[in-house]
Design an enzyme around this catalytic site. Sequence first.
Site, PDB file in Angstrom:
ATOM      1  N   GLU A 125      -1.116  22.820   8.294  1.00 38.22           N
ATOM      2  CA  GLU A 125      -1.425  22.932   6.877  1.00 38.22           C
ATOM      3  C   GLU A 125      -1.209  24.375   6.395  1.00 38.22           C
ATOM      4  O   GLU A 125      -0.073  24.830   6.320  1.00 38.22           O
ATOM      5  CB  GLU A 125      -2.837  22.394   6.597  1.00 38.22           C
ATOM      6  CG  GLU A 125      -2.902  20.902   6.939  1.00 38.22           C
ATOM      7  CD  GLU A 125      -4.180  20.198   6.542  1.00 38.22           C
ATOM      8  OE1 GLU A 125      -5.140  20.839   6.106  1.00 38.22           O
ATOM      9  OE2 GLU A 125      -4.213  18.949   6.677  1.00 38.22           O
TER      10      GLU A 125
HETATM   11  C1  HEC Z   1      -1.148  20.346   3.749  1.00 36.98           C
HETATM   12  C2  HEC Z   1      -1.971  19.529   2.888  1.00 36.98           C
HETATM   13  C3  HEC Z   1      -3.423  19.896   2.724  1.00 36.98           C
HETATM   14  C4  HEC Z   1      -3.958  21.102   2.320  1.00 36.98           C
HETATM   15  C5  HEC Z   1      -3.221  22.387   2.013  1.00 36.98           C
HETATM   16  C6  HEC Z   1      -5.374  20.890   2.215  1.00 36.98           C
HETATM   17  N1  HEC Z   1      -5.694  19.602   2.536  1.00 36.98           N
HETATM   18 FE1  HEC Z   1      -7.528  18.765   2.459  1.00 36.98          FE
HETATM   19  N2  HEC Z   1      -6.832  17.113   3.389  1.00 36.98           N
HETATM   20  C7  HEC Z   1      -5.516  16.913   3.750  1.00 36.98           C
HETATM   21  C8  HEC Z   1      -5.422  15.813   4.695  1.00 36.98           C
HETATM   22  C9  HEC Z   1      -4.138  15.280   5.330  1.00 36.98           C
HETATM   23  C10 HEC Z   1      -6.734  15.343   4.898  1.00 36.98           C
HETATM   24  C11 HEC Z   1      -7.171  14.298   5.920  1.00 36.98           C
HETATM   25  C12 HEC Z   1      -7.110  15.026   7.269  1.00 36.98           C
HETATM   26  C13 HEC Z   1      -7.702  14.328   8.461  1.00 36.98           C
HETATM   27  O1  HEC Z   1      -8.432  13.358   8.322  1.00 36.98           O
HETATM   28  O2  HEC Z   1      -7.430  14.783   9.580  1.00 36.98           O
HETATM   29  C14 HEC Z   1      -7.592  16.180   4.064  1.00 36.98           C
HETATM   30  C15 HEC Z   1      -8.968  16.007   3.938  1.00 36.98           C
HETATM   31  C16 HEC Z   1      -9.782  16.823   3.165  1.00 36.98           C
HETATM   32  C17 HEC Z   1     -11.197  16.597   2.917  1.00 36.98           C
HETATM   33  C18 HEC Z   1     -12.045  15.447   3.456  1.00 36.98           C
HETATM   34  C19 HEC Z   1     -12.472  14.469   2.380  1.00 36.98           C
HETATM   35  C20 HEC Z   1     -13.314  13.341   2.904  1.00 36.98           C
HETATM   36  O3  HEC Z   1     -13.600  12.418   2.127  1.00 36.98           O
HETATM   37  O4  HEC Z   1     -13.701  13.320   4.083  1.00 36.98           O
HETATM   38  C21 HEC Z   1     -11.637  17.629   2.128  1.00 36.98           C
HETATM   39  C22 HEC Z   1     -13.040  17.834   1.601  1.00 36.98           C
HETATM   40  C23 HEC Z   1     -10.507  18.516   1.906  1.00 36.98           C
HETATM   41  N3  HEC Z   1      -9.398  17.986   2.521  1.00 36.98           N
HETATM   42  C24 HEC Z   1     -10.569  19.730   1.225  1.00 36.98           C
HETATM   43  C25 HEC Z   1      -9.556  20.690   1.297  1.00 36.98           C
HETATM   44  C26 HEC Z   1      -9.727  22.095   0.955  1.00 36.98           C
HETATM   45  C27 HEC Z   1     -11.014  22.737   0.478  1.00 36.98           C
HETATM   46  C28 HEC Z   1      -8.528  22.710   1.158  1.00 36.98           C
HETATM   47  C29 HEC Z   1      -8.180  24.170   0.993  1.00 36.98           C
HETATM   48  C30 HEC Z   1      -8.974  25.112   1.751  1.00 36.98           C
HETATM   49  C31 HEC Z   1      -7.604  21.661   1.609  1.00 36.98           C
HETATM   50  N4  HEC Z   1      -8.268  20.476   1.700  1.00 36.98           N
HETATM   51  C32 HEC Z   1      -6.267  21.895   1.857  1.00 36.98           C
HETATM   52  C33 HEC Z   1      -4.445  17.651   3.303  1.00 36.98           C
HETATM   53  C34 HEC Z   1      -4.540  18.969   2.874  1.00 36.98           C
END
Ligand code: HEC
Length: 350
Positions: A139
């Site tokens: 990421e």
């Molecule tokens: C490259 C794409 C990407 C970026 C950049 C990213 N996310 Fe995500 N996010 C995802 C993905 C894919 C998942 C699911 C990952 C998993 O389950 O392993 C996720 C899951 C989450 C969740 C979980 C939600 C739940 O219902 O459980 C949260 C909260 C979240 N991200 C917040 C953030 C925050 C805050 C940032 C920045 C610091 C961020 N994300 C940056 C792709 C991204």
Amino acid sequence: MKRGVLCIFILIALASCRDDEVIRGPLQPFSLEWPAHFPPPPLRADNPLTEQGVVLGKKLFFDPILSSDRTQSCASCHHQPDGFTDRKNALSRGVLGQLGTRNSMPLFNLLLHNNGFFWDGRSVKLREQALLPIQDHLEMNENLPNVVSKLNDIRTYRLMFDAAFGNKEITSERIGLALEQYMYSLVSGDSKFDRVQRGLDTFSISEKKGQILFNTEFNPSSGIKGADCFHCHGDINFTNNEYLNNGLDSVFADKGRALVTGRVNDEGKFKVPSLRNVEVTGPYMHDGRMKTLEEVVEHYNSGIRFSSTLDPNMHTIRQGLQLTASEKRDLVNFLKTLTDQTYLNNPKYR
Ligand code: HEC
Ligand code: HEC
């Protein structure tokens, strides 16, 4: 004349020092717009929502400075018009274009998530979760000391951390706390479904039929059709907050919850997602394998795959729900009543 020039110079200097984003003065409690028909918000006493904290969290969320090459922010994979998920990519792409392994997740009503974050629940607290995408090589591919030092170079950030936390010290813990506050401020509770609940709107005949199917047990001997969705997606937030196997595979490329617990019994189980705003959060499932709600409904209708961890509520529908074409449409029409334009367009969230 000279004095005039000096005055103008001072005025310009003062204007450039003004930081519109910084909320000065004592901490102001954040006014959370929480729907009256929801259970009371389980606010976190150890990180109370403040105007200063939420505004800082929002700035961080939208700032690509958190990534190694300053090209990707949290919002790059979590777009507000898509329910803060990523409509473009079934699997997320990181800063270097690396392909991730999972589909981005929507962000709203996170205060109601009481059983962990991510598809496998590997983060217990949202403040800890918030720091993981920054460090994830697939990421944002950055490290926390670098982020802290980049933020420290920016005066506005120093002032905003001061306003939110009482002094200018920037730490990764505070970054997590601010991001947590912002994400907890994202609330969705004004869909057509909610307005019907509050007596302000009525369902069409098809939406009503869909709602009944959604909430009715599958029991062919009763002679009443049921799609059995409510067992897992039945709460006010349309999830029971559990990790379950809804029959996508019989062999698991991604072991899901078992990666966290190490238990064979948890293989192929994933977080039951909320269905609020589901019309705009596709593609669907942990790996984004399904493009449309019609495909999802057909999965539950006729595509359940058997495995040892398959949820018992799925066993009952192994022979298929036997829904007619119009019943499938009714179910999709009901799901579309969960779209909340107030949340999707709320200017406070960006
Ligand atoms: C490259 C794409 C990407 C970026 C950049 C990213 N996310 Fe995500 N996010 C995802 C993905 C894919 C998942 C699911 C990952 C998993 O389950 O392993 C996720 C899951 C989450 C969740 C979980 C939600 C739940 O219902 O459980 C949260 C909260 C979240 N991200 C917040 C953030 C925050 C805050 C940032 C920045 C610091 C961020 N994300 C940056 C792709 C991204
Ligand atoms: C046994 C619990 C269970 C039942 C019953 C169930 N689901 Fe699900 N649902 C899940 C789980 C778990 C996922 C996520 C699975 C994954 O990604 O691996 C999911 C995912 C979904 C998604 C995708 C959401 C997204 O953001 O990707 C939709 C839509 C959905 N379910 C609708 C329904 C409907 C409609 C019904 C009734 C026909 C139903 N579900 C019945 C557990 C259940």
